[in-house]
Design an enzyme around this catalytic site. Sequence first.
Site, short mmCIF file in Angstrom:
data_model
loop_
_atom_site.label_atom_id
_atom_site.label_comp_id
_atom_site.label_asym_id
_atom_site.label_seq_id
_atom_site.Cartn_x
_atom_site.Cartn_y
_atom_site.Cartn_z
CG PHE A 47 49.75 65.86 109.80
CD1 PHE A 47 49.20 66.38 108.64
CD2 PHE A 47 51.09 65.47 109.78
CE1 PHE A 47 49.97 66.52 107.49
CE2 PHE A 47 51.86 65.60 108.64
CZ PHE A 47 51.29 66.13 107.49
CE LYS B 114 67.78 91.42 94.67
NZ LYS B 114 68.74 90.48 95.22
S1 IVH Z 1 62.64 88.45 90.03
C1 IVH Z 1 64.12 88.25 85.72
N1 IVH Z 1 61.81 88.96 92.46
O1 IVH Z 1 67.24 88.26 93.26
C2 IVH Z 1 63.92 88.55 87.14
N2 IVH Z 1 64.02 88.10 92.19
O2 IVH Z 1 69.11 89.64 91.38
C3 IVH Z 1 63.84 87.35 87.99
N3 IVH Z 1 65.19 87.72 94.31
O3 IVH Z 1 68.08 85.55 91.23
C4 IVH Z 1 63.99 87.61 89.43
N4 IVH Z 1 63.56 88.38 95.65
O4 IVH Z 1 67.24 85.07 93.60
C5 IVH Z 1 62.83 88.52 91.70
N5 IVH Z 1 60.92 89.40 94.56
C6 IVH Z 1 61.92 88.97 93.80
C7 IVH Z 1 63.13 88.52 94.36
C8 IVH Z 1 64.16 88.10 93.51
C9 IVH Z 1 64.80 87.90 95.59
C10 IVH Z 1 66.53 87.25 93.92
C11 IVH Z 1 66.51 86.08 92.97
C12 IVH Z 1 67.23 86.53 91.74
C13 IVH Z 1 68.01 87.71 92.23
C14 IVH Z 1 68.15 88.69 91.09
#
Ligand code: IVH
Length: 665
Positions: free
Chosen positions: A35, A113
């Site tokens: 690589f 999350k």
């Molecule tokens: S969806 C409109 N999915 O959590 C919804 N957010 O409190 C858009 N985050 O700013 C976010 N894991 O930084 C989504 N599986 C996940 C997530 C996630 C972490 C964070 C993200 C967001 C915050 C929202």
Amino acid sequence: MEDVKDKIKRLREELHQHNYNYYVLSAPVISDFDFDMKMKELQELENTYPEFYDPNSPTQRVGSDLNKRFAQVVHRYPMLSLANTYSEGEINDFYERVKKGLNEKFEIVCELKYDGTSISLTYKNGELVQAVTRGDGIQGDDVTDNVRTIRSIPLKLHGKGYPDEFEIRGEILMPWTVFDALNKEREEQEEPLFANPRNAAAGTLKLLNPSTVATRKLDAYFYYLPGGNLPTDKHYENLLKAREWGFKIPYTTKKCSSLEEIYEYINYWNVERKNLPIATDGIVLKVNSLLQQKNLGFTAKCPRWAISYKFQAEQAVTTLRSVSYQVGRTGTITPVANLDPVQLSGSMVKRATLHNADIMEGLDLHIGDRVFVEKGGEIIPKIVKVDAGIADRGEKVEFIKNCPECGTPLIRSEGEAAHYCPNETGCAPQIKGKIEHFVSRRAMDIDGMGPETVDLLFRLNILKDASDLYQLQWQELARLERLGEKSAKNIVAEVEKSKQVPFERVLFALGIRYVGETVAKRIAKNLKNIDAVRNTSEEELTGIDEVGSRIAQSLKNYFSKDYNTILIEKLKTAGLQFSLDESILAEQTNKLQGLTIVISGTFTKHSRDEYKALIEQHGGKSSGAVSKKTGLLIAGENMGPAKLEKARAFGIKMINEDEFLEMIR
Ligand code: IVH
């Protein structure tokens, strides 16, 4: 014959694919060496033919050295947050609200999350064009150059079927292993530690120098496509498509059709998340159908079609017995709470850091208080709360005014969180700490000089500063308790050997506050000898890459002290390297950067010490023991069977000496 343009194109395509195989699929099909060779070939062609420059070429992953401020970009779709819940009851409520709102069948996608920093990427015609941080949700910072260095982010998409222009959102993460190593390095430099991988990732993304970002080994997971024009009208199915385009879409994501399945997911990941390579702080539930999402709509701040469930940070209650203060090698004072031992997240906690005077004051601690200790995303336990409801509280804890070791009044510079003991030459832990740092592996690498030996020689007044090391006689050492003739001779030989340690490591070994390994290297390379370092103005120093005013001031301060100049003169007389050996530097590379290499067995072409030196010369680390962290093993003749078995069990790549020499050729 293939013309240059086609060759560049082919190499770029191949390297994009290999990057993807390695960083997204974790399934490389060529060796790191091959690589690197391809990358080198491409780099050389690009240097010779700058007219074919492409910001998305795989060579751009290393980041440029140009510092620039970030431009502000307004998000096309605002970056909203999610409503948080903390109990199963609230999940029930969410599920019922969705059911009522839709009045039809629906699926819920369960995701973890990720506890990092969010990012929004824009792709046009399959190429990354912009990366913007969340900012205030309406506008954020354009951090495209930094994001390009993250290897798991595709610069050019794979396959087909992606919209001509679209945004994808996800989380930039610093894996636990990278975070631990970074903090360990910072601890050694007495630099403030990152509290958790989230802060470390966010801090890294805001660095002004992309080449430093490139060394931090960030990762990125994706979970949301906010625009229209997507291949399907289902969130989950679109994520599967995005996986085909080259994005890292976590395999932990699951589609559920009932509350029971959702609880199962939550209960499973509440435990299993501890085995993931990155930090998570909860679970996100999303309605799968985009049409149903649209029908449910948004409140002012959050979507009605999604919710997050936060994991409980593990907490324990115990009693504060006392506060002690540690003095670091540069005089930094760290307050530490001594607690009644308590079980927390699988280990016994007896101490918790209180960081600095402000944090301690904010907690309003009294001796005997019941305190809540948390481990959460942090590795070092911390006190999050005090039970102030108790009537007769003990004595209030006040930050000390004098050094606990030497009694000198402490100082605190403006804008700094930490207190310092200024008595550098008379405060025992500072003197010992400086010598320990001086002899440490990454500095002068004087083997056999552990903290106990330093302590012993300091107490006997044999070592008053690092220069005394060069006066040691083995006969004198051999007379001391615990040190036999063999180890005494070994120490003296190691000290002698250290006279060959190159200038940049000598500069690091001096232990100047904020001058870590990387900074020492940059300064040495730029200024070439110690007199130039001493005589360069603060302003000129800040012109050196990675050197900010804090470091420049610290250097000026160091050289303004007579005892430091005297120490340097003594070390010079002893024969240490205080100027750069250009020939050695020219041969240094970072081919083995980030690799921990174990040498085992006997060799024919070089001695083990020479192999060790070669590993370091090319940016790797050599280690004696095989562990999960071992990246490569150079196997010689008669390698120990235990090592061999362990290396096989961990799946560590083994090569012979010829292959190693080829690798660094
Ligand atoms: S969806 C409109 N999915 O959590 C919804 N957010 O409190 C858009 N985050 O700013 C976010 N894991 O930084 C989504 N599986 C996940 C997530 C996630 C972490 C964070 C993200 C967001 C915050 C929202």
